[in-house]
Design an enzyme around this catalytic site. Structure first.
Site, mmCIF file in Angstrom:
data_model
loop_
_atom_site.group_PDB
_atom_site.id
_atom_site.type_symbol
_atom_site.label_atom_id
_atom_site.label_comp_id
_atom_site.label_asym_id
_atom_site.label_seq_id
_atom_site.Cartn_x
_atom_site.Cartn_y
_atom_site.Cartn_z
ATOM 1 N N ASP A 298 0.826 -1.207 0.000
ATOM 2 C CA ASP A 298 0.000 0.000 0.000
ATOM 3 C C ASP A 298 0.866 1.266 0.000
ATOM 4 O OD1 ASP A 298 -2.318 1.430 0.058
ATOM 5 O OD2 ASP A 298 -2.794 1.027 2.151
ATOM 6 N N GLY B 276 0.125 5.384 -4.470
ATOM 7 C CA GLY B 276 -0.493 6.650 -4.888
ATOM 8 C C GLY B 276 0.075 7.823 -4.097
ATOM 9 N N HIS C 140 2.732 3.394 -9.014
ATOM 10 C CA HIS C 140 2.561 1.955 -9.261
ATOM 11 C C HIS C 140 3.795 1.396 -9.986
ATOM 12 C CE1 HIS C 140 -1.362 1.999 -7.606
ATOM 13 N NE2 HIS C 140 -1.916 2.702 -8.568
ATOM 14 N N LEU D 134 10.597 -20.988 -4.738
ATOM 15 C CA LEU D 134 9.659 -20.058 -4.088
ATOM 16 C C LEU D 134 8.257 -20.157 -4.708
ATOM 17 C CD1 LEU D 134 9.030 -17.517 -2.293
ATOM 18 C CD2 LEU D 134 9.788 -16.138 -4.244
ATOM 19 N N ARG E 58 1.788 -4.930 6.063
ATOM 20 C CA ARG E 58 1.054 -3.909 5.321
ATOM 21 C C ARG E 58 1.845 -2.610 5.423
ATOM 22 N NH1 ARG E 58 -5.182 -2.813 4.077
ATOM 23 N NH2 ARG E 58 -4.800 -1.028 2.733
ATOM 24 N N ARG F 23 -5.868 -2.119 8.005
ATOM 25 C CA ARG F 23 -7.051 -2.867 7.537
ATOM 26 C C ARG F 23 -6.598 -4.158 6.854
ATOM 27 N NH1 ARG F 23 -8.395 2.281 5.810
ATOM 28 N NH2 ARG F 23 -7.255 2.036 3.879
ATOM 29 N N LEU F 24 -7.521 -5.122 6.788
ATOM 30 C CA LEU F 24 -7.221 -6.355 6.041
ATOM 31 C C LEU F 24 -7.632 -6.232 4.572
ATOM 32 C CD1 LEU F 24 -8.149 -9.304 8.420
ATOM 33 C CD2 LEU F 24 -5.894 -8.504 7.766
HETATM 34 C C1 FPP Z 1 -1.993 0.170 -3.212
HETATM 35 O O1 FPP Z 1 -1.503 1.474 -3.233
HETATM 36 C C2 FPP Z 1 -1.476 -0.549 -4.368
HETATM 37 C C3 FPP Z 1 -2.229 -1.167 -5.308
HETATM 38 C C4 FPP Z 1 -3.708 -1.155 -5.297
HETATM 39 C C5 FPP Z 1 -1.602 -1.850 -6.435
HETATM 40 C C6 FPP Z 1 -0.358 -2.617 -6.109
HETATM 41 C C7 FPP Z 1 0.287 -2.974 -7.371
HETATM 42 C C8 FPP Z 1 1.593 -2.953 -7.646
HETATM 43 C C9 FPP Z 1 2.668 -2.704 -6.667
HETATM 44 C C10 FPP Z 1 2.051 -3.194 -9.022
HETATM 45 C C11 FPP Z 1 1.308 -4.203 -9.830
HETATM 46 C C12 FPP Z 1 1.739 -5.588 -9.573
HETATM 47 C C13 FPP Z 1 2.260 -6.420 -10.486
HETATM 48 C C14 FPP Z 1 2.458 -7.862 -10.151
HETATM 49 C C15 FPP Z 1 2.690 -5.973 -11.806
HETATM 50 P P1 FPP Z 1 -2.532 2.664 -3.453
HETATM 51 O O2 FPP Z 1 -2.616 2.941 -4.891
HETATM 52 O O3 FPP Z 1 -3.829 2.323 -2.811
HETATM 53 O O4 FPP Z 1 -1.812 3.840 -2.710
HETATM 54 P P2 FPP Z 1 -2.469 4.952 -1.809
HETATM 55 O O5 FPP Z 1 -3.088 4.229 -0.627
HETATM 56 O O6 FPP Z 1 -1.310 5.800 -1.420
HETATM 57 O O7 FPP Z 1 -3.476 5.672 -2.634
#
Ligand code: FPP
Length: 251
Positions: free
Chosen positions: A28, A31, A45, A142, A199, A205-206
């Site tokens: 997480d 963004g 991302h 793995l 996390r 949160r889960l």
């Molecule tokens: C949460 O951060 C992240 C995600 C919803 C996407 C996680 C994906 C990746 C790390 C890359 C994609 C994976 C692969 C396997 C190619 P957020 O966007 O909710 O961040 P925020 O809470 O700061 O808004």
């Protein structure tokens, strides 16, 4: 006198005798990481994928049996079309570019989630995901589980439906539905339960992640945003796991 160079971070070493068998990560903060830099969320991302590469490598080097990462939830389709599109592009790129190396490293890839239930227009992604699973399914290193179009509640409902179908077909007696039978219908069938859930980004949160498998997992949260979560931060988390006293309901 400084012992560590300017760019060198002091690393806490985890106790290799006390490592979890199965680590799960909610990655997480991508963004916010991007927004802090005045960049669009998709930039975060992309940086998140770089962080993920390093964490997979380190997990493999440490000899940890299974790593499950939350890449895209069944609820993430609610994000803007631009963000979903960028994530799907990254996903395709990842599965195209990384698969040879992962396969060479004997990594077995599983996708947890409903690949075939992804929206129309993502056929390339679906094909790449199925191909990665198929190509690596006999690998013995793995276990890398990528949760995609995944929801923990949905996974439990799906397992119940599959068991009901087996009962209806006369293959299974209702009384024979025990813990092992239930677990055999989860996406994680055959893998150990999750020992350690990390996390990032300070959220507590889960988020519908591995609701069954986390029953006795140790939970670790850090304010570090996912793109900044490097090997040192991971080692620190694993060292914290090694200090936990797991009781599994006992005393
Ligand atoms: C949460 O951060 C992240 C995600 C919803 C996407 C996680 C994906 C990746 C790390 C890359 C994609 C994976 C692969 C396997 C190619 P957020 O966007 O909710 O961040 P925020 O809470 O700061 O808004």
């Amino acid at each position: 006198m400084a012992i560590f160079g300017k760019d060198e971070k002091k690393s806490v070493q985890p106790d290799t005798a006390c490592l979890p068998r199965h680590v799960a990560i909610i990655m997480d903060g991508n963004g916010r990481w991007a927004q802090k830099r005045g960049m669009p969320r998709t930039f975060g991302h992309r940086a998140g994928v770089e962080a993920l590469r390093a964490i997979i490598r380190h997990t493999d080097d440490l000899g940890i049996e299974a790593l499950t990462i939350y890449a895209f939830s069944a609820e993430n389709w609610r994000r803007s079309a631009e963000e979903v599109g960028a994530l799907m592009k990254l996903l395709l790129e990842y599965f195209t570019k990384e698969i040879d190396e992962l396969n060479e490293k004997n990594v077995r890839i599983r996708i947890l989630g409903d690949i075939d239930g992804m929206p129309k227009g993502l056929e390339k992604q679906q094909a790449a995901l199925h191909a990665a699973v198929e190509r690596t399914h006999t690998n013995t290193g793995l276990n890398l589980n990528i949760a995609l179009n995944y929801g923990g509640q949905q996974e439990i409902v799906r397992a119940a439906q599959n068991l009901a179908k087996r009962v209806k077909a006369g293959e299974l007696e209702p009384e024979a539905i025990d813990k092992a039978a239930f677990e055999s219908e989860l996406y994680t069938a055959g893998l150990p339960d999750v020992d350690f859930l990390i996390r990032t980004s300070g959220e507590m949160r889960l988020s519908n992640f591995l609701l069954y498998q986390l029953a006795y997992a140790e939970f670790y949260q850090t304010d570090t945003l996912w793109p900044d979560f490097d090997e040192h931060a991971y080692d620190e988390a694993l060292a914290a796991y090694g200090r936990r006293n797991r009781r599994f309901g006992g005393v």
